[in-house]
Design an enzyme around this catalytic site. Structure first.
Site, PDB file in Angstrom:
ATOM      1  N   LYS A   1     -46.938 -36.056 -43.614  1.00  0.00           N
ATOM      2  CA  LYS A   1     -46.662 -34.319 -44.851  1.00  0.00           C
ATOM      3  C   LYS A   1     -47.375 -33.774 -44.117  1.00  0.00           C
ATOM      4  O   LYS A   1     -47.962 -33.349 -43.240  1.00  0.00           O
ATOM      5  CB  LYS A   1     -47.489 -35.293 -45.422  1.00  0.00           C
ATOM      6  CG  LYS A   1     -46.968 -33.997 -47.227  1.00  0.00           C
ATOM      7  CD  LYS A   1     -48.893 -34.250 -47.912  1.00  0.00           C
ATOM      8  CE  LYS A   1     -49.741 -33.375 -47.151  1.00  0.00           C
ATOM      9  NZ  LYS A   1     -51.105 -32.846 -47.687  1.00  0.00           N
TER      10      LYS A   1
ATOM     11  N   PRO B   1     -51.094 -37.663 -36.263  1.00  0.00           N
ATOM     12  CA  PRO B   1     -52.795 -37.400 -35.523  1.00  0.00           C
ATOM     13  C   PRO B   1     -53.819 -37.754 -37.061  1.00  0.00           C
ATOM     14  O   PRO B   1     -53.554 -37.214 -38.155  1.00  0.00           O
ATOM     15  CB  PRO B   1     -52.807 -35.750 -35.257  1.00  0.00           C
ATOM     16  CG  PRO B   1     -51.749 -35.294 -35.645  1.00  0.00           C
ATOM     17  CD  PRO B   1     -50.703 -36.211 -36.012  1.00  0.00           C
TER      18      PRO B   1
ATOM     19  N   ALA C   1     -57.143 -37.693 -39.052  1.00  0.00           N
ATOM     20  CA  ALA C   1     -57.728 -36.757 -39.953  1.00  0.00           C
ATOM     21  C   ALA C   1     -57.358 -35.501 -39.237  1.00  0.00           C
ATOM     22  O   ALA C   1     -57.766 -34.635 -38.572  1.00  0.00           O
ATOM     23  CB  ALA C   1     -59.088 -37.143 -38.858  1.00  0.00           C
ATOM     24  N   GLY C   2     -55.797 -35.102 -39.092  1.00  0.00           N
ATOM     25  CA  GLY C   2     -55.446 -33.904 -38.156  1.00  0.00           C
ATOM     26  C   GLY C   2     -54.999 -32.690 -39.771  1.00  0.00           C
ATOM     27  O   GLY C   2     -54.127 -32.269 -39.345  1.00  0.00           O
TER      28      GLY C   2
ATOM     29  N   GLY D   1     -51.786 -37.853 -42.989  1.00  0.00           N
ATOM     30  CA  GLY D   1     -51.016 -39.746 -41.370  1.00  0.00           C
ATOM     31  C   GLY D   1     -52.069 -41.056 -42.024  1.00  0.00           C
ATOM     32  O   GLY D   1     -51.495 -42.203 -42.663  1.00  0.00           O
ATOM     33  N   GLY D   2     -53.524 -41.215 -42.908  1.00  0.00           N
ATOM     34  CA  GLY D   2     -53.848 -41.756 -43.774  1.00  0.00           C
ATOM     35  C   GLY D   2     -53.310 -43.117 -45.008  1.00  0.00           C
ATOM     36  O   GLY D   2     -52.456 -43.566 -45.601  1.00  0.00           O
TER      37      GLY D   2
ATOM     38  N   ALA E   1     -49.969 -41.475 -45.574  1.00  0.00           N
ATOM     39  CA  ALA E   1     -48.895 -42.345 -45.456  1.00  0.00           C
ATOM     40  C   ALA E   1     -48.726 -43.543 -44.659  1.00  0.00           C
ATOM     41  O   ALA E   1     -47.957 -44.637 -45.029  1.00  0.00           O
ATOM     42  CB  ALA E   1     -47.843 -41.437 -43.789  1.00  0.00           C
TER      43      ALA E   1
ATOM     44  N   ASP F   1     -52.693 -37.823 -52.130  1.00  0.00           N
ATOM     45  CA  ASP F   1     -50.908 -37.925 -51.534  1.00  0.00           C
ATOM     46  C   ASP F   1     -50.612 -38.927 -50.994  1.00  0.00           C
ATOM     47  O   ASP F   1     -49.446 -38.893 -50.643  1.00  0.00           O
ATOM     48  CB  ASP F   1     -51.568 -36.961 -49.860  1.00  0.00           C
ATOM     49  CG  ASP F   1     -51.813 -36.264 -49.398  1.00  0.00           C
ATOM     50  OD1 ASP F   1     -51.508 -34.951 -50.239  1.00  0.00           O
ATOM     51  OD2 ASP F   1     -52.639 -35.653 -48.313  1.00  0.00           O
TER      52      ASP F   1
END
Length: 318
Positions: free
Chosen positions: A15, A118, A120-121, A125-126, A128, A160
């Site tokens: 995202k 990535p 913690a980018g 990501g978590g 997703a 998210d």
């Protein structure tokens, strides 16, 4: 449940925030936000499998265990601090189960992650991965839940996650869980500049609390550009209220953002809380050129298009 669907794979996109306005800190410690979110074609893949066909029978469901493994993600936890595991546990609890991993004689659901988003980018990501787990296990466990029902489970996992279950383009308000789909008339091409050293979302918001004031900037220009397909207007309207806080913690991010613009991006912005930086290109050819021009600035550079839809069920393998 048959042997044909004892394993399920889901591909899930990252995202990005085209607009992120921080309205202030709430009494519960969270922040009120206004955000325009979009999925982008940088994907993780999650494979879910189960040790036995009868694993979801009500008499054994309470003994279900969840395990997680991953490929090439050194900093990724595999316990309940991982959102994918928490998503699996939440879905299981909604079915009346709730294994805690202590049952040697119970069925086991195994999750395996291949990370490309990535860690913690600033690209969710978590969240997703949690969405991927919900979609995969809904299929593997034969839950029969529709998207709205999965999003209700997702709402308790993180701001998210409900968006990541659906994907596409959305306007989010409140803490981010209240979303409405947004018209998008164009496919945009992005250069994704990845910095390997993570940047804590909690630390970025703490820096915002210390150094910044609530913003009144509105997302209208971004929404109009998406609706008309005007990429130049979209580049000019990109906005992230968290950038000053991220820059205070990682000054190089400002240099990287400006370099993308200098090399020809229509606009550039820190992704979420960072440290990933995004550059909007006029088209795919220029995206490749821009990526080559800035590859020395980042640990890794990708070219991806957006919007990228939602979680995609790839296969059911015997």
């Amino acid at each position: 449940m048959t042997a044909a669907n004892l394993r399920v794979r889901v591909r899930v996109p990252a995202k990005i925030n085209l607009f992120l306005g921080v309205r202030g800190r709430r009494d519960d410690g969270y922040h009120d936000l206004v955000s325009v979110m979009q999925t982008i074609g940088v994907h993780d893949r999650l494979t879910a499998s189960m040790s036995e066909v009868g694993g979801l029978h009500p008499t054994v469901r309470s003994r279900m265990s969840i395990s997680l493994t991953h490929s090439d993600a050194v900093h990724l936890p595999c316990d309940s601090s991982n959102l994918a595991v928490r998503a699996a546990e939440a879905l299981l609890a909604s079915l009346g189960g709730g294994g805690n991993g202590d049952h040697d004689d119970g069925p086991v659901t195994r999750l395996h992650l291949r990370k490309r988003i990535p860690i913690a980018g600033g690209m969710a990501g978590g969240s997703a991965d949690a969405a991927a787990a919900l979609v995969a296990l809904n299929e593997l466990w034969d839950c029969g839940l529709d998207t709205a029902e999965l999003r209700r489970v997702a709402a308790d996992l993180g701001a998210d996650v409900p968006f990541c279950v659906l994907g596409g383009t959305a306007l989010a308000t409140g803490t981010g869980t209240q979303t409405a789909q947004v018209l998008c008339r164009t496919q945009a091409h992005w250069v994704v500049g990845i910095n390997q050293e993570p940047l804590s979302t909690r630390e970025v918001y703490a820096a915002w609390d210390e150094h910044c004031e609530p913003s009144q900037t509105e997302p209208d220009a971004v929404l109009t550009a998406l609706g008309t397909g005007d990429l130049e207007a979209l580049g000019a309207a990109l906005h992230n209220d968290l950038e000053p806080a991220a820059f205070s913690l990682r000054p190089i991010l400002e240099k990287q953002r400006d370099r993308l613009v200098t090399e020809g991006a229509l606009g550039a912005v820190v992704s979420g809380s960072g440290p990933t930086v995004l550059g909007l290109a006029p088209d795919q050819v220029n995206a490749q050129r821009l990526a080559a021009a800035v590859e020395d600035e980042f640990d890794r550079v990708l070219v991806a298009s957006a919007p990228a839809g939602g979680p995609e069920l790839l296969a059911e393998l015997g």
